[in-house]
Design an enzyme around this catalytic site. Structure first.
Site, mmCIF file in Angstrom:
data_model
loop_
_atom_site.group_PDB
_atom_site.id
_atom_site.type_symbol
_atom_site.label_atom_id
_atom_site.label_comp_id
_atom_site.label_asym_id
_atom_site.label_seq_id
_atom_site.Cartn_x
_atom_site.Cartn_y
_atom_site.Cartn_z
ATOM 1 N N HIS A 1 0.949 -1.098 0.068
ATOM 2 C CA HIS A 1 -0.020 0.004 -0.096
ATOM 3 C C HIS A 1 0.861 1.238 0.025
ATOM 4 O O HIS A 1 0.196 2.280 -0.269
ATOM 5 C CB HIS A 1 -0.859 0.004 1.311
ATOM 6 N N ASP B 1 -2.251 2.224 -4.495
ATOM 7 C CA ASP B 1 -3.330 2.542 -3.994
ATOM 8 C C ASP B 1 -4.522 1.665 -4.155
ATOM 9 O O ASP B 1 -4.499 0.724 -5.070
ATOM 10 C CB ASP B 1 -3.815 3.951 -4.510
#
Length: 475
Positions: free
Chosen positions: A446, A450
């Site tokens: 992450h 995204d």
């Protein structure tokens, strides 16, 4: 070869004149007047066990270069008239019968390994390139082979030793002579046969002790000890099983390497997993209709894995950030697609790589997967075949896994998890119909990817698998 060294310093004019004459025969280009006041050094090399005799004269003169050339005439005068001081040392060996079996090169990223198993015993006959031992590394198991045909004289290393490339493991005798006797029991030799060969000296000593008169001693009565009461356990203390029912086995290098990399992945990446489900009806129908024709033309079966790899390639092309990786403060975008396939083996997890998967068709993908899977199972896969990779696919469905959250394989940024196909009731066109469904999972870093890109990526895989015609139309 033995070297014979003789030195003599000129002290008188007569001796200098004599040396000048003898050295004139060796070096005609040097005048006798210059040699008359110079120190001379002559070396006679006599070969031993190295063929026919050869004579060399080596003169070291001040201000002159060294000269080494065969001279037969000059050596006769030196032998007959001047004393020689002999110094010998071994210089060469003419045996050439023994060769060393060494650890081969194990790859750029592997510096050492563990000698896991000796496949042969001292005294066994081996052929050229026949494996005699196995080296276990962090990634693969490598064979140590015999460089020549012959008999194993002895093993220099033992099981459990840490060895490096070039380390000597065994000595091979090409003629089969001089093999050391084996201390341990050979596979065809029973322990009773080995014990029967031991000398009977202990039996004779036992008989002599029985012949000696025995001194009778009154038995001493000991007071029986009262058994100590067992320690009282508190009500909250757990009763653990005894240690005798446990076994402690050292971890293999491959298992330790996998454990280290997976823990590093958890500690480094910001792991997040997103899920989706795929209707496998159309892909399974496509395989059922063309499986026979596919085998006849390409010689390999059509599986589901090739469909998912083509779908992953399409998704990586649509979302290139998933194919990228963080390197310090930079992002490296890779303009190639090398897909790693996680394969479980009896020795641990290995991840062979499909190079340039975006340039392969279904047949090439299936053939490459089969070849790599066989090598991984047999332990013959090489380091180069597992190096690199920009994206990984793990198929836990072959073991019956319904759902999981896979861990990223560093230094990649994402991994796709496939699972088992289960018929479930689904609503299709307003009707409830039984459909073969599969859960798919995407674990991603992450920090780089995204949630939007991750969901689009997984959705693209779902669309292509549910309708393979999208690959033909590129839609």
């Amino acid at each position: 070869m033995l070297g014979v060294l003789r030195r003599k310093v000129a002290s008188t004019t007569s001796s200098a004149s004599y040396l000048g004459k003898s050295m004139h025969a060796v070096r005609p280009a040097v005048s006798t007047s210059r040699i008359s006041s110079a120190a001379t050094e002559e070396i006679l090399l006599l070969p031993r066990q190295c063929g026919h005799a050869r004579h060399f004269s080596h003169l070291v003169l001040p201000g002159c270069s060294m000269n080494l050339r065969p001279e037969r005439g000059a050596m006769g005068n030196l032998h007959s008239s001047l004393p020689l001081q002999i110094c010998s040392r071994p210089f060469c060996s003419n045996s050439g019968d023994l060769v060393d079996a060494v650890v081969p090169h194990m790859g750029e990223s592997i510096s050492d390994g563990t000698l896991a198993k000796l496949l042969k015993n001292p005294g066994d006959r081996v052929e050229v390139d026949e494996p005699i031992a196995q080296i276990e590394t962090d990634k693969v198991t490598i064979d140590v082979t015999s460089p020549e045909a012959g008999v194993i004289q002895k093993f220099v290393a033992k099981e459990g030793d840490t060895v490096e490339p070039g380390y000597k493991v065994a000595i091979i005798s090409k003629s089969g002579e001089g093999a050391e006797s084996v201390d341990h029991v050979a596979p065809s030799e029973k322990p009773s046969e080995k014990e029967a060969r031991k000398p009977a000296a202990p039996v004779q000593e036992k008989k002599e002790e029985e012949m000696k008169p025995k001194v009778e001693t009154a038995p001493v009565k000991e007071k029986p000890k009262e058994p100590s009461p067992p320690p009282k356990r508190s009500a909250t203390e757990p009763q653990l099983p005894p240690k005798e029912r446990e076994r402690r086995v050292p971890m293999t290098r491959l298992r330790k390497r996998v454990a280290t990399r997976l823990k590093d992945s958890q500690n480094t990446f910001a792991l997040l997993t997103t899920f989706n489900e795929v209707d496998m009806t159309n892909l399974m129908k496509l395989r059922s209709e063309y499986k026979d024709t596919f085998v006849e033309k390409h010689g390999v079966k059509l599986g589901l894995m090739s469909g998912f790899i083509k779908a992953a390639v399409s998704a990586l092309q649509n979302q290139p950030i998933v194919n990228a990786v963080i390197d310090g403060d930079d992002i490296i975008y890779r303009d190639y697609i090398d897909i790693s396939i996680a394969v479980g083996t009896p020795k641990g997890l290995v991840v062979p790589v499909l190079r340039d998967a975006d340039k392969m068709n279904f047949a090439e993908i299936e053939k490459t997967i089969n070849e790599l899977a066989k090598k991984a199972t047999n332990g013959t896969i090489s380091i180069d075949e597992m190096a690199g990779g920009s994206f990984t696919i793990s198929n836990g469905g072959v073991y019956g896994s319904l759902l999981s959250t896979p861990i990223i394989n560093p230094p990649q940024s994402a991994i796709l998890g496939m699972h088992s196909i289960v018929n479930r009731p689904m609503v299709v066109g307003g009707d409830i119909i039984s459909r073969p469904m599969m859960y798919i999972a995407l674990t991603y870093d992450h920090r780089l990817i995204d949630g939007r890109e991750a969901v689009y990526f997984l959705r693209r895989i779902k669309d292509v698998v549910e309708d393979p015609r999208r690959l033909l139309l590129d839609v």
